[in-house]
Design an enzyme around this catalytic site. Structure first.
Site, PDB file in Angstrom:
ATOM      1  N   HIS A  47       0.638  -1.169   0.103  1.00  0.00           N
ATOM      2  CA  HIS A  47      -0.011  -0.073  -0.037  1.00  0.00           C
ATOM      3  C   HIS A  47       0.779   1.408   0.007  1.00  0.00           C
ATOM      4  O   HIS A  47       0.523   2.279  -0.669  1.00  0.00           O
ATOM      5  CB  HIS A  47      -0.983  -0.049   1.262  1.00  0.00           C
ATOM      6  N   GLU A  69      -1.802  -5.522  -4.941  1.00  0.00           N
ATOM      7  CA  GLU A  69      -2.255  -5.398  -3.585  1.00  0.00           C
ATOM      8  C   GLU A  69      -3.797  -6.124  -3.627  1.00  0.00           C
ATOM      9  O   GLU A  69      -3.985  -6.538  -2.406  1.00  0.00           O
ATOM     10  CB  GLU A  69      -2.609  -3.924  -3.350  1.00  0.00           C
ATOM     11  N   ASN A 438      25.881 -22.668  -8.338  1.00  0.00           N
ATOM     12  CA  ASN A 438      26.816 -23.817  -8.165  1.00  0.00           C
ATOM     13  C   ASN A 438      26.311 -24.920  -7.606  1.00  0.00           C
ATOM     14  O   ASN A 438      26.218 -26.073  -7.741  1.00  0.00           O
ATOM     15  CB  ASN A 438      28.317 -23.563  -8.020  1.00  0.00           C
TER      16      ASN A 438
END
Length: 702
Positions: A47, A69, A438
């Site tokens: 918000h 939202e 990795n």
């Protein structure tokens, strides 16, 4: 340039913080979908982010954040479940928002087509949630909201104090107009908080806001339905004030009336009970500021000369202010450079004082030295930053890698409060990304394979940091398949790399060879032969080292050792032949006096007995191709590198000294024996030995 351009830097800083916080919290939400407090934090961040974007006029960013939202709102209402697919969609939105922010930094105009694909996906999820709500009656809150919109604006304050009336009376005596203002924002507005902020910001340009209902923090968070009320002091007329308010968009209704205490105050507080006198109010008014331009995106609006909160604070308590500020890193760099120069000149003064035996300035010089050291410690502490700044972004990355590779894995982070120099922290991200990718790709096995091997289906990667003396040690450990020397040897020989007479440990070290990879397929994660050599190069540039330890079917550990700072260090000054050199003190274990007769010659090296073991001796004069100094007595600087002792021979000990590290020419860097240079007290230059590189070279020769 738009009116909000002055807030761009602040907008970018706060947006980065909120996006990072959202990434962290959304990742936690996937594991704890029932955590309502976590959802509230996520909703508030989203918000606020939406409000900041709207305030700056970035509509594309506002639309995407608003739609995202809505998904969080559906999570809160439990209308839709928190699933991995929904979380992945939110992460894609956050990634796109980060991209939009980068575009704005480069002053590129945002286009609607940059978010159309995500808006479509969000609409699809939202429509599913809306359909599940069909048939439900209005909640009590919705009913109240609907009733409020249909009612007229109220013409009074519910919580105005009599102290405010005293301030109003004094302001009117000085020629100010006092108005009660009622404002109704369009019920269709998606951005009530930012809209209220903009209305009050414009009002404050022409006057002072004394009181608001609801309070300003609730207004800016959007925690109101559609109406809010303001007690306003200004020298403008009623008509000018109305025009000011209506110059904002999404204003549905407004009234402005001259304030009358009898008519517009309800539930008045007895001023005598508060202990505030007219004199107190006058003093507060005269000491308050008169310019109330906003100083932050989430600024609480206060009156610039007459503030109710200021009056309250005089009567009851002292306000606690935020004790931290943002500082441009370039200013800190300049500060550090100036302190570094101060250290150099302090050393020169001490050297001149000792040579000239100027005892009368000795005490003063000691005080200057003490203050310089304290100033140096302070600037270094200011530059320190927790490694969590970098570590916090990796849980999300590992989560995405797990989904992409169809593996089950978790990232455990330890010691994220450990601090490093800001410069080191900012450069740390790239090598750690390579190492973690990795571990995820080459280390952790597929769940079914792990289960057959008697392991947990879920692999674990541990990222840990800890301070050891003047260094920070970072370890990346996985419980995967480890590095198989046989496979590495086959891959190396296919690339023309000679592996004859190499131990298993040295074969494993070949992964740091440029262009080396054991991946059979090229993917967007690995297989291109770019990565581990880049990691080693970057760590070396930072003045650190990287070690590898691996056991087949048990796992792999990468051990990174980094200096706390890259600028000022404690060093042991030594003479080798006729030249003076510096050795970083943090790696020195002990200094011992040795004679030529104490040094034992073996078939391929010279050793010295130290703590009941034979350690290699490095003759630095030969290594650096200097004229040997004919003296039976030597000093062996015992250093501990990669858990192994070495003896660095020098001809004379000069002493311990704080030195400033200066960069050296690229030609000297290629020699791989010098870490940098420093300026001595007499103005001459001394090279700083790269003991790590020297010892690694010695180990390779054995």
């Amino acid at each position: 340039m738009d009116d909000n351009s002055v807030y761009r830097t602040l907008f970018f800083e706060e947006t980065d913080d909120h996006l990072q916080q959202l990434n962290e919290h959304v990742l936690q939400l996937e594991s704890h979908p029932e955590d309502s407090e976590l959802l509230d934090d996520i909703f508030r961040s989203a918000h606020t982010l939406k409000g900041m974007a709207a305030t700056m006029g970035y509509d594309v960013m506002t639309k995407l954040t608003h739609k995202m939202e809505n998904i969080f709102d559906l999570f809160k209402k439990k209308t839709i479940p928190v699933t991995s697919d929904h979380i992945s969609l939110v992460f894609r939105c956050l990634d796109r928002l980060s991209l939009l922010v980068e575009n704005l930094r480069e002053e590129q105009e945002l286009q609607e087509n940059q978010i159309t694909d995500l808006l479509a996906e969000l609409d699809q999820v939202e429509n599913v949630g809306v359909k599940q709500e069909v048939g439900l009656t209005l909640t009590e809150e919705q009913a109240v909201a609907q009733e409020e919109v249909t009612n007229e604006l109220q013409h009074y304050f519910l919580n105005l104090e009599s102290a405010d009336q005293l301030v109003v009376n004094k302001a009117q005596a000085e020629g100010y107009n006092s108005f009660i203002i009622g404002i109704r924002i369009d019920s269709e507005s998606m951005l009530k908080g930012p809209r209220a902020f903009l209305v009050m910001e414009k009002l404050e340009r022409e006057g002072d806001i004394l009181h608001t209902e609801p309070p300003t923090d609730e207004l800016e968070e959007g925690n109101f339905q559609s109406d809010f009320y303001v007690l306003y002091l200004t020298k403008e007329t009623k008509e000018q004030t109305i025009a000011n308010i209506l110059s904002n968009s999404e204003i549905d209704e407004v009234f402005v009336e001259s304030f009358d205490a009898q008519e517009h105050m309800k539930d008045v507080t007895d001023i005598a009970s508060s202990g505030i006198t007219l004199n107190t109010v006058s003093e507060v008014q005269s000491s308050a500021t008169t310019n109330s331009a906003p100083t932050a995106m989430t600024k609480s609006v206060q009156s610039g000369g007459v503030a109710t909160k200021a009056v309250e604070s005089v009567a009851t308590h002292t306000v606690t202010h935020n004790q931290s500020i943002r500082v441009d890193l370039n200013r800190l760099d300049l500060f550090l450079n100036l302190v570094s120069e101060l250290v150099v000149y302090r050393n020169q003064l001490e050297d001149a004082s000792n040579r000239s035996k100027l005892n009368e300035i000795k005490d003063s010089l000691e005080q200057v030295s003490r203050l310089t050291s304290e100033l140096q410690d302070l600037v270094l502490k200011i530059r320190m930053q927790q490694v969590s700044v970098v570590f916090s972004r990796f849980p999300r990355m590992v989560r995405d890698l797990a989904n992409e590779l169809n593996k089950e894995m978790e990232l455990v982070i330890l010691g994220e409060e450990t601090e490093l120099d800001k410069t080191v922290v900012s450069e740390l991200s790239e090598p750690l990304v390579h190492l973690l990718r990795n571990s995820a790709d080459h280390g952790i096995e597929l769940p079914d394979i792990r289960e057959k091997m008697g392991k947990s289906r879920k692999g674990t990667i541990t990222l840990a940091a800890a301070q050891e003396g003047n260094r920070v040690v970072i370890t990346i450990t996985d419980d995967g398949k480890g590095l198989d020397p046989v496979i590495i040897k086959e891959s190396a020989e296919s690339k023309g790399i000679d592996t004859s007479n190499l131990s298993d440990e040295k074969i494993q070290q070949l992964i740091f060879h440029p262009g080396f990879s054991t991946a059979k397929e090229v993917t967007n994660i690995s297989g291109r032969g770019v990565g581990m050599d880049v990691v080693q190069s970057k760590i070396n540039q930072l003045g650190g080292t990287i070690e590898l330890r691996s056991e087949v079917n048990k796992g792999t550990t990468f051990l990174i050792k980094l200096p706390l700072t890259l600028s000022i260090i404690q060093a042991l000054m030594v003479r080798i032949s006729s030249e003076i050199f510096a050795i970083p003190l943090d790696i020195v274990e002990r200094v011992v006096m040795v004679y030529e007769s104490d040094i034992i010659k073996t078939a391929n090296q010279e050793v010295y007995e130290f703590q009941d073991e034979l350690i290699p001796i490095i003759r630095t004069d030969e290594l650096l191709q200097l004229e040997p100094y004919e003296e039976q007595k030597k000093f062996a600087i015992i250093v501990n590198i990669d858990q192994k002792y070495y003896g660095i021979l020098s001809d004379e000990l000069i002493g311990q000294q704080e030195i400033v590290i200066k960069k050296i020419d690229s030609v000297l860097q290629q020699i791989n024996k010098y870490q940098g240079a420093t300026i001595l007290g007499n103005g001459s230059i001394a090279l700083i030995l790269d003991i790590n590189a020297i010892c690694h070279e010695k180990r390779e020769q054995l």
